[in-house]
Design an enzyme around this catalytic site. Structure first.
Site, mmCIF file in Angstrom:
data_model
loop_
_atom_site.group_PDB
_atom_site.id
_atom_site.type_symbol
_atom_site.label_atom_id
_atom_site.label_comp_id
_atom_site.label_asym_id
_atom_site.label_seq_id
_atom_site.Cartn_x
_atom_site.Cartn_y
_atom_site.Cartn_z
ATOM 1 N N HIS A 37 -49.635 49.365 -74.417
ATOM 2 C CA HIS A 37 -50.406 49.116 -75.642
ATOM 3 C C HIS A 37 -49.637 49.555 -76.889
ATOM 4 O O HIS A 37 -49.676 48.893 -77.929
ATOM 5 C CB HIS A 37 -51.744 49.881 -75.601
ATOM 6 C CG HIS A 37 -52.647 49.469 -74.487
ATOM 7 N ND1 HIS A 37 -52.841 50.242 -73.361
ATOM 8 C CD2 HIS A 37 -53.421 48.371 -74.328
ATOM 9 C CE1 HIS A 37 -53.704 49.628 -72.551
ATOM 10 N NE2 HIS A 37 -54.072 48.496 -73.110
ATOM 11 N N LEU A 148 -47.563 40.571 -72.205
ATOM 12 C CA LEU A 148 -47.181 39.536 -71.248
ATOM 13 C C LEU A 148 -47.412 39.974 -69.812
ATOM 14 O O LEU A 148 -47.258 39.169 -68.890
ATOM 15 C CB LEU A 148 -45.715 39.136 -71.467
ATOM 16 C CG LEU A 148 -45.480 38.360 -72.769
ATOM 17 C CD1 LEU A 148 -43.998 38.201 -73.059
ATOM 18 C CD2 LEU A 148 -46.162 36.992 -72.699
ATOM 19 N N VAL A 176 -44.173 46.728 -70.427
ATOM 20 C CA VAL A 176 -43.528 48.043 -70.390
ATOM 21 C C VAL A 176 -43.697 48.601 -68.977
ATOM 22 O O VAL A 176 -44.765 48.488 -68.378
ATOM 23 C CB VAL A 176 -44.158 48.993 -71.433
ATOM 24 C CG1 VAL A 176 -43.513 50.372 -71.353
ATOM 25 C CG2 VAL A 176 -44.020 48.411 -72.836
#
Lengths: 287, 287
Positions: A37, A148, A176
């Site tokens: 985030h 994504l 990530v």
């Protein structure tokens, strides 16, 4: 960071920022924030003068037997992370503000929702399309940022914004990962240490498929097969799907060609968690 | 009046007007304009500094056996009427601009679409909700104007705009009638002179029900019965519905009370035309 606890406060914030120029970047979330985030906030920070996030655990995107009630709520930690990341404002709506009395509108994107997570979670993407439309209309951003990691969701939102002609740009931000490659997810908190250790196999499965493609393999079945083997070798038995698809449409491909890199998507159950991940099976590094 | 033949021109027009202040009023139409549409332009002219209309015969709101292909197209006359009424701009999109390649989004309001015209014209209100959402997102008006002749449509659009939190106000404009009371409609052109003469019975049927209510009648069935009698007396046999409903929700009412004026809605087939009309059965004049 400004706390916007209702639509009036949000509208006031949004109007003032729009008048001052420079563009509004919006990062909608369900809270339980992690570095994935924060990468969205950083992307918004780079591209927009004003950054607003939202935290709303949206009931309409959870099925009756899913984890809506136990979904992690970590508001204090979330606020601290957003503030540290340079987020300007946080919209925290109540359910009744998003879905007022008499609410009845439904939105569907039947093609993009048909397979993969949409097949396993009926109604999920209808709920996503609905809440994203409502949040985008409330915030009126110039750019909205989505991870994504939720690849099918990202394509759905791109299509939704195009189809409904919403006046904004949609940006996808790369996944990530933890040091072992596990994609950051709020649901990783459901894993016990032993499950957490096994979960690294999702990333290794994607890498194995990518390596096989780089070695020249063009059969979706064989690429899927090698990924499944990696999952099974790690003791992950409950595989919902492992699929090689066209990266823009998610349609099945008969053979992987040099014309377009396909995407591999996978979903598994591990302990009480449902985990998803994906990777574009690029032939070159850095894609 | 400025002609805006594509989305780029519309967006440029809309942005410039928004920057100049004063508010944008929007009147979406399917063309074949008449005094009812012009009343919408006048209402917009009164409330907004800038007025834009659109003409788009929306394929998704017509059923396969409906009148999409023969729906009247009278662009030159429409432009002259809009110019005379003081409309500032006219958006004339192509189908491919509203529904680009790969389009798949659907919008439904299942409760408000369930009965009346929604029951007779399956999918009609889904198409209306979709095109209105797209047009509102493209135009980005402050106020949008719709005729109350399409009463169920008006309630649907009010609900849609509320549910999706679109940042604008929806205004309903009273029905404009011919001298015999027939509601203005583009489809009145389908009537031959003899049918046109009989069509005045729709208004007389509504008046008869209103008079009966004013005389103290509270039974929906009796109010509907007197309206049906007027239609039948005029030789209108193909009555799709005559219904007394709650004016805000369109739900059935067991008894009409003094608490809320109900609405009577009716739909008939006359020759090759389908005609609808409605009236709030107020107890007082001027309501």
């Amino acid at each position: 960071m400004e706390l916007l606890t209702d639509a009036q406060a949000l509208t006031r914030w949004s109007r003032a920022r729009r008048a001052s120029g420079g563009g509004i970047g919006f990062v909608p979330t369900m809270g339980a924030l992690h570095a994935g985030h924060i990468a969205l906030i950083h992307a918004a920070r780079q591209q927009c003068a004003h950054v607003v996030a939202s935290i709303f655990v949206n009931p309409t995107q959870f099925g009756p037997n899913e984890d809506f009630s136990r979904y992690p709520r970590t508001l204090e930690a979330d606020q601290a992370m957003l503030t540290a990341a340079g987020c300007d404002a946080l919209y925290l709506p109540e359910v009744r503000e998003i879905y007022p009395e008499g609410f009845q509108t439904r939105i569907q994107l039947p093609e993009i929702s048909a397979g993969l997570c949409g097949a396993v979670r009926p109604g999920h993407f209808d709920g996503v399309a609905l809440v994203v439309t409502i949040l985008l209309n409330r915030v009126q951003p110039d750019v909205a940022f989505f991870g994504l990691k939720d690849y099918q969701q990202f394509l759905l939102i791109e299509r939704l914004v195009t189809d409904l002609a919403m006046p904004l740009r949609v940006v996808g931000v790369p996944t990530v990962r933890e040091s072992d490659g596990l994609a950051m997810s709020s649901r990783n908190r459901y894993l016990n240490p032993e499950e957490r250790q096994r979960a690294g196999a999702l990333y290794r499965a994607l890498l194995a498929a990518r390596d096989l493609r780089r070695a020249g393999e063009g059969s979706p079945e064989l690429l899927e097969g090698v990924a499944r083997e990696v999952l099974h070798a790690a003791g992950i038995e409950r595989v919902e799907y492992v699929a090689v698809r066209a990266a823009r449409t998610l349609l099945k491909v008969a053979t992987v060609t040099d014309d377009e890199d396909p995407v591999m998507l996978l979903a598994v159950r591990l302990g009480s968690a449902r985990l998803i991940d994906n990777m574009v099976l690029s032939r070159e590094d850095g894609a």
